[in-house]
Write an enzyme that holds these catalytic residues in place. Structure first.
Site, PDB file in Angstrom:
ATOM      1  N   SER A  11      68.660  62.849 -51.274  1.00 26.96           N
ATOM      2  CA  SER A  11      69.833  62.452 -50.621  1.00 26.96           C
ATOM      3  C   SER A  11      70.885  63.413 -50.743  1.00 26.96           C
ATOM      4  O   SER A  11      71.360  64.139 -51.872  1.00 26.96           O
ATOM      5  CB  SER A  11      70.572  61.083 -51.187  1.00 26.96           C
ATOM      6  N   HIS A  36      67.612  62.587 -46.650  1.00 29.85           N
ATOM      7  CA  HIS A  36      68.314  61.161 -46.759  1.00 29.85           C
ATOM      8  C   HIS A  36      69.908  61.544 -46.434  1.00 29.85           C
ATOM      9  O   HIS A  36      70.192  62.073 -47.035  1.00 29.85           O
ATOM     10  CB  HIS A  36      67.955  60.482 -47.913  1.00 29.85           C
ATOM     11  N   ASP A  38      73.525  59.940 -46.262  1.00 32.22           N
ATOM     12  CA  ASP A  38      74.306  58.526 -46.424  1.00 32.22           C
ATOM     13  C   ASP A  38      75.605  58.526 -45.616  1.00 32.22           C
ATOM     14  O   ASP A  38      76.530  59.314 -46.081  1.00 32.22           O
ATOM     15  CB  ASP A  38      74.448  58.601 -48.135  1.00 32.22           C
ATOM     16  N   MET A  40      79.005  56.511 -45.101  1.00 29.57           N
ATOM     17  CA  MET A  40      79.826  55.549 -45.722  1.00 29.57           C
ATOM     18  C   MET A  40      80.943  55.356 -45.131  1.00 29.57           C
ATOM     19  O   MET A  40      81.648  56.616 -44.736  1.00 29.57           O
ATOM     20  CB  MET A  40      79.970  55.814 -47.073  1.00 29.57           C
ATOM     21  N   HIS A  69      70.930  56.678 -43.511  1.00 36.16           N
ATOM     22  CA  HIS A  69      71.416  55.338 -44.100  1.00 36.16           C
ATOM     23  C   HIS A  69      72.824  55.006 -43.843  1.00 36.16           C
ATOM     24  O   HIS A  69      73.418  55.520 -44.400  1.00 36.16           O
ATOM     25  CB  HIS A  69      70.906  55.379 -45.439  1.00 36.16           C
ATOM     26  N   MET A  71      75.839  52.663 -44.070  1.00 32.17           N
ATOM     27  CA  MET A  71      76.425  51.896 -44.976  1.00 32.17           C
ATOM     28  C   MET A  71      78.025  51.596 -44.101  1.00 32.17           C
ATOM     29  O   MET A  71      79.053  52.121 -44.756  1.00 32.17           O
ATOM     30  CB  MET A  71      76.612  52.563 -46.404  1.00 32.17           C
ATOM     31  N   MET A 140      67.930  48.790 -52.201  1.00 29.03           N
ATOM     32  CA  MET A 140      68.731  49.376 -52.670  1.00 29.03           C
ATOM     33  C   MET A 140      68.383  48.956 -54.337  1.00 29.03           C
ATOM     34  O   MET A 140      68.370  47.888 -54.544  1.00 29.03           O
ATOM     35  CB  MET A 140      70.002  48.988 -52.450  1.00 29.03           C
ATOM     36  N   ASP A 182      66.014  53.269 -52.868  1.00 27.82           N
ATOM     37  CA  ASP A 182      67.234  54.258 -53.091  1.00 27.82           C
ATOM     38  C   ASP A 182      68.176  53.632 -54.203  1.00 27.82           C
ATOM     39  O   ASP A 182      68.806  52.645 -54.226  1.00 27.82           O
ATOM     40  CB  ASP A 182      68.015  54.142 -51.723  1.00 27.82           C
TER      41      ASP A 182
HETATM   42  C1  DX5 Z   1      73.988  55.054 -52.585  1.00 28.02           C
HETATM   43  C2  DX5 Z   1      73.030  56.072 -51.848  1.00 28.02           C
HETATM   44  C3  DX5 Z   1      72.047  56.672 -52.208  1.00 28.02           C
HETATM   45  C4  DX5 Z   1      72.506  57.848 -53.266  1.00 28.02           C
HETATM   46  C5  DX5 Z   1      71.351  57.877 -54.393  1.00 28.02           C
HETATM   47  O1  DX5 Z   1      75.034  54.303 -51.997  1.00 28.02           O
HETATM   48  O2  DX5 Z   1      72.546  55.222 -50.551  1.00 28.02           O
HETATM   49  O3  DX5 Z   1      71.313  57.470 -51.340  1.00 28.02           O
HETATM   50  O4  DX5 Z   1      73.028  59.066 -52.933  1.00 28.02           O
HETATM   51  O5  DX5 Z   1      71.856  58.766 -55.300  1.00 28.02           O
HETATM   52  P1  DX5 Z   1      71.157  58.768 -56.789  1.00 28.02           P
HETATM   53  O6  DX5 Z   1      69.707  59.185 -56.606  1.00 28.02           O
HETATM   54  O7  DX5 Z   1      72.161  59.742 -57.458  1.00 28.02           O
HETATM   55  O8  DX5 Z   1      71.214  57.421 -57.326  1.00 28.02           O
HETATM   56 ZN    ZN Z   2      70.964  56.083 -49.347  1.00 31.00          ZN
END
Ligand code: DX5
Ligand code: ZN
Length: 232
Positions: A11, A36, A38, A40, A69, A71, A140, A182
């Site tokens: 990620s 990956h 993310d 947000m 991903h 969010m 998750m 994840d």
């Molecule tokens: C959290 C993200 C993850 C996160 C994982 O909301 O979706 O992808 O980056 O990070 P680690 O592996 O550090 O838990």
């Molecule tokens: Zn993620």
């Protein structure tokens, strides 16, 4: 012996944002299968990260699939933008979309693989009537919003349940569906996570927090292989 068909998806959330292109190249050179990504929005989750412009910027740095991903809430408007920016896989949280069936179709219509993401407390029932539109299911194993959190052990039960549903679907002639996990995935728990049914592993802090990306990714694969052998 055949190696397990697994994907390791580091990620970017834990990468050095000032050097993202280089980080992408380095981590793929170190053996990452997917990137990956993310997204947000400070609305669906209490954090704000990166969007389609950054996806477009990193796209030329690798041919590895970019696993977006989302969010975010609402979901639909951003999908064409990510498809245009070079995303290969787009997943979203079903409760953040007013019409998850339509959102899945929208992702595929834009040429990407589509998937649902389940928070720790989100029931798997959201899968039931959209199995034919799923390429991936993401569980998750932390509450979304931040990297570096602890893996929630109950995810192992949920993974077994999701694996059963996917296997039953495939045995009945359905398409293959990947099962991704994840949050809090590390070298010391990836074997158990694989044994519970996951085939795709997101790891942020475990990979980007280490000095040697290849050493971590190799160690993760070795743990998966070990867990696979124990299961036989
Ligand atoms: C959290 C993200 C993850 C996160 C994982 O909301 O979706 O992808 O980056 O990070 P680690 O592996 O550090 O838990
Ligand atoms: Zn993620």
């Amino acid at each position: 012996m055949t190696l397990p068909d697994i994907c390791i998806a580091p990620s970017l959330l834990s990468a050095d944002f000032a050097r993202l292109g280089e980080e992408v190249r380095n981590v793929v050179d170190a053996g990452a299968d997917w990137i990956h990504f993310d997204v947000m929005d400070n609305h669906y989750v209490p954090n704000l990260t990166i969007g389609p412009m950054v996806c477009e910027a990193i796209r030329p740095h690798t041919t590895a699939p970019i696993d977006v991903h989302l969010m975010v809430e609402p979901v639909d408007a951003i999908i064409p933008q990510f498809a245009k920016a070079g995303a290969n896989i787009i997943t979203f949280h079903p409760e953040a979309s007013r019409h998850p069936d339509r959102t899945l179709a929208l992702i595929r219509d834009h040429g990407c693989k589509a998937g649902l993401v389940f928070n720790p407390a989100t029931p798997l029932g959201w899968m039931d009537y959209v199995m034919d539109k799923l390429d991936i299911v993401l569980l998750m194993s932390v509450n979304p919003g931040f990297g570096g959190q602890q893996f929630i052990p109950n995810t192992l039960h949920k993974l077994r349940e999701a694996r059963q549903r996917i296997n039953a679907w495939q045995q009945a002639g359905g398409q293959s569906i990947r099962l991704e996990v994840d949050g809090g995935v590390k070298v010391d728990n990836i074997g158990a996570i694989y044994a519970a049914g996951a085939d795709t592993f997101v790891a942020g802090s475990a990979v980007f927090g280490a000095p040697d990306y290849r050493a971590v990714i190799d160690a993760m694969r070795a743990e998966v292989l070990k867990a696979g052998k124990q299961a036989v």
